[in-house]
Design a protein around this motif. Structure first.
Motif, short mmCIF file in Angstrom:
data_model
loop_
_atom_site.label_atom_id
_atom_site.label_comp_id
_atom_site.label_asym_id
_atom_site.label_seq_id
_atom_site.Cartn_x
_atom_site.Cartn_y
_atom_site.Cartn_z
N GLN A 98 0.83 -1.20 0.00
CA GLN A 98 0.00 0.00 0.00
C GLN A 98 0.87 1.25 0.00
N THR A 99 1.95 1.24 0.78
CA THR A 99 2.88 2.37 0.80
C THR A 99 3.54 2.53 -0.57
N ALA A 100 3.88 1.41 -1.19
CA ALA A 100 4.50 1.46 -2.52
C ALA A 100 3.55 2.05 -3.55
N SER A 112 11.73 3.55 2.26
CA SER A 112 10.99 3.60 3.51
C SER A 112 11.67 2.79 4.59
N ASP A 113 11.66 3.33 5.82
CA ASP A 113 12.19 2.61 6.97
C ASP A 113 11.17 1.66 7.58
N HIS A 114 9.96 1.68 7.08
CA HIS A 114 8.95 0.74 7.57
C HIS A 114 9.30 -0.66 7.06
N THR A 169 9.02 14.16 2.00
CA THR A 169 8.60 13.10 2.92
C THR A 169 7.13 12.78 2.66
N ILE A 170 6.84 11.50 2.40
CA ILE A 170 5.46 11.07 2.19
C ILE A 170 4.77 10.94 3.54
N GLU A 171 5.44 10.27 4.46
CA GLU A 171 4.97 10.11 5.83
C GLU A 171 6.21 9.86 6.67
N SER A 172 6.06 9.80 7.96
CA SER A 172 7.21 9.58 8.82
C SER A 172 7.95 8.29 8.44
N GLY A 173 9.22 8.43 8.09
CA GLY A 173 10.03 7.26 7.74
C GLY A 173 9.96 6.86 6.29
#
Length: 218
Positions: A5-7, A112-114, A46-50
C-alpha cells in the motif's frame, strides 16, 4: 500488504521504484535501514514519517545502497522492469546490478524505513560459513567483478571512485585471506579461481606480496 500500500502511494506520487526496509530476526545483522544509508540532504520530500522520495538516490554509490534491497521489499513500475535485463557476465550479484540499473533509469525513487520483510538465517548458504569455505572466495570474486564494472559508469565523482577503490581493496584482501586460511587448514588452494581473478585484476599479486610481508598492514 502494508508495504505494498505504501509502494502504491509512492508510485501514485510519481516514484518509479519503491524500496522498503529488510529487517532481521536477530540471527545476523547485515541489513541497514534506508535512512541509515541515504543522508537527509538526498531526500527531496517526505510522504509520511520514515518514508521519503529521492531524486538523488540513483546517482549515489556511497554505502552501496542497492546491496540492501530485497526482491520481497522492492516494487517498481512494470514498464521500468521491462527495460532491464540481467547482465549475463555476473554471477550471484546480478540482482544488485538489476536494482542499481533500475534506479539509474528512475527519476524518482521512494525508500521507507517501515519493515517490508523480516528475514532470518534458516538454511541460507551465505551465513555462518567458515571463511575458508570455497563459496566465500567465489562470493568475493563476484563482488570484485561487480565493483569493477561500477568503476566504468559515466559521471562518477572523485569520492565515488575512492569508495569503489576502497571496496575493491577490501574484497581483494578478503579473497587472499580465504586462500591463506585454506592452506593453513590443509585444504587445496582454489587455483582456478585465482587464475580467473588474475585475468581480471593482475594487482592481486601485489596485494598477496604486501599481505605476506606486512600481514598487519591491512
Amino acid at each position: 500488504k502494508e508495504h505494498l500500500q505504501t509502494a502504491v502511494t509512492a508510485l501514485d506520487l510519481g516514484a518509479d521504484m519503491f524500496w522498503g526496509q529488510v529487517a532481521t530476526d536477530g540471527s545476523f545483522d547485515t541489513d541497514s535501514a534506508p535512512s541509515d544509508i541515504v543522508p537527509p540532504d538526498q531526500r527531496n520530500s517526505t510522504i509520511e514519517s520514515g518514508t521519503y522520495l529521492s531524486q538523488h538516490l540513483p546517482r549515489m554509490l556511497v554505502g552501496e545502497w542497492w546491496r540492501h534491497m530485497h526482491l520481497s521489499a522492492t516494487v517498481m513500475r512494470a514498464e521500468l522492469a521491462a527495460r532491464i535485463r540481467f547482465d549475463t557476465k555476473l554471477r550471484s550479484t546480478e540482482d544488485f546490478d538489476f536494482f542499481r540499473r533500475a534506479a539509474a533509469l528512475s527519476p524518482t525513487v521512494c525508500f521507507s524505513d517501515h519493515v517490508s520483510v523480516t528475514r532470518g538465517v534458516a538454511d541460507n548458504i551465505w551465513h555462518n560459513l567458515e571463511f575458508e569455505d570455497p563459496r566465500v572466495a567465489q562470493e568475493r570474486y563476484n563482488t570484485f567483478q561487480q565493483l569493477t564494472l561500477l568503476t566504468e559508469l559515466p559521471g562518477l565523482s572523485d569520492h565515488d571512485h575512492a569508495v569503489l577503490q576502497w571496496r575493491r581493496n577490501v574484497a581483494r584482501e578478503q579473497f587472499i585471506w580465504t586462500q591463506f586460511n585454506r592452506r593453513a587448514k590443509g585444504d587445496p588452494i582454489q587455483f582456478n579461481l585465482i587464475f580467473k581473478w588474475l585475468m581480471m585484476d593482475p594487482g592481486l599479486l601485489q596485494t598477496v606480496y604486501r599481505l605476506k610481508t606486512k600481514p598487519n598492514d591491512t
